[in-house]
Motif scaffolding. Structure first.
Motif, PDB file in Angstrom:
ATOM      1  N   ASN A  26      32.626   6.035  40.107  1.00 44.09           N
ATOM      2  CA  ASN A  26      31.892   5.013  40.842  1.00 44.09           C
ATOM      3  C   ASN A  26      30.688   5.622  41.531  1.00 44.09           C
ATOM      4  OD1 ASN A  26      33.622   2.806  40.349  1.00 44.09           O
ATOM      5  ND2 ASN A  26      34.999   3.456  41.968  1.00 44.09           N
ATOM      6  N   SER A  54      30.520   1.117  38.248  1.00 42.14           N
ATOM      7  CA  SER A  54      31.760   0.784  38.954  1.00 42.14           C
ATOM      8  C   SER A  54      32.901   0.923  37.966  1.00 42.14           C
ATOM      9  CB  SER A  54      31.696  -0.628  39.547  1.00 42.14           C
ATOM     10  OG  SER A  54      31.446  -1.571  38.535  1.00 42.14           O
ATOM     11  N   GLN A  55      34.084   1.182  38.487  1.00 46.27           N
ATOM     12  CA  GLN A  55      35.223   1.497  37.629  1.00 46.27           C
ATOM     13  C   GLN A  55      36.468   0.753  38.077  1.00 46.27           C
ATOM     14  OE1 GLN A  55      36.488   5.544  38.021  1.00 46.27           O
ATOM     15  NE2 GLN A  55      37.725   5.491  36.187  1.00 46.27           N
ATOM     16  N   THR A  56      37.199   0.247  37.091  1.00 41.69           N
ATOM     17  CA  THR A  56      38.530  -0.321  37.299  1.00 41.69           C
ATOM     18  C   THR A  56      39.430   0.306  36.255  1.00 41.69           C
ATOM     19  OG1 THR A  56      37.540  -2.398  38.022  1.00 41.69           O
ATOM     20  CG2 THR A  56      39.875  -2.443  37.438  1.00 41.69           C
ATOM     21  N   LYS A  57      40.309   1.198  36.678  1.00 42.29           N
ATOM     22  CA  LYS A  57      41.191   1.948  35.774  1.00 42.29           C
ATOM     23  C   LYS A  57      40.342   2.679  34.742  1.00 42.29           C
ATOM     24  CE  LYS A  57      45.099  -1.029  36.630  1.00 42.29           C
ATOM     25  NZ  LYS A  57      46.090  -1.923  36.110  1.00 42.29           N
ATOM     26  N   ASN A  82      33.035  -3.818  31.279  1.00 43.14           N
ATOM     27  CA  ASN A  82      34.334  -3.554  30.640  1.00 43.14           C
ATOM     28  C   ASN A  82      34.243  -2.572  29.477  1.00 43.14           C
ATOM     29  OD1 ASN A  82      35.702  -5.285  32.439  1.00 43.14           O
ATOM     30  ND2 ASN A  82      35.032  -7.034  31.220  1.00 43.14           N
TER      31      ASN A  82
END
Length: 151
Positions: A26, A54-57, A82
């Motif tokens: 991030n 930005s990061q999600t998992k 994504n």
């Protein structure tokens, strides 16, 4: 029994490597365009720009705020959402609406794109290429390349 212990150790090590490759990405990456192509090569600006990550998992989103290309009467924005960040720091996939254009504040268009690149040791390098794009019925190609370091 020894094979089972070895297998479990390898799995734990693999998970640890995957997590470490995907941690702490991030942030803002300051850098420069390495290429701008819009139905022909365009001069690359000398000023620094930012890609916000930005990061999600294991998924990342990359965004460059709207910018102008040459004498274009509008702006281009890059938003790639994504994206699967592989454990080795590479990515390569098609994203929906990755390239957005706005002409004189009233004509807006979004185009699917192919995103390829790497995010390794706080260095982000990528190319985003339009896919099957056309504007007012005329096909065109757009390519944006970027390389930057995390601030």
């Amino acid at each position: 029994m020894m094979k089972r212990i070895l297998f479990i150790a390898i799995m734990i090590f693999s998970v640890a490597l995957t997590i470490s490759a995907q941690q702490a990405v991030n942030g803002d990456y300051a850098g420069k365009f390495t290429r701008i192509y819009m139905n022909g090569e365009k001069s690359v600006p000398t000023e620094s720009i930012f890609t916000v990550v930005s990061q999600t998992k294991s998924l990342i989103t990359m965004k460059i705020a709207p910018f102008k290309i040459g004498k274009m009467p509008g702006t281009v924005e890059v938003t790639a959402e994504n994206i699967v960040l592989n454990s080795d720091g590479t990515f390569n996939q098609v994203v929906a609406n990755g390239i957005k254009m706005e002409i004189k504040g009233f004509m807006k268009a979004e185009y699917n794109a192919i995103v390829t690149g790497t995010l390794i040791n706080n260095v982000l390098t990528y190319t985003i290429t339009s896919r099957d794009a056309s504007f007012m019925g005329k096909p065109f190609s757009a390519i944006v390349g970027f390389k930057g370091m995390k601030e």
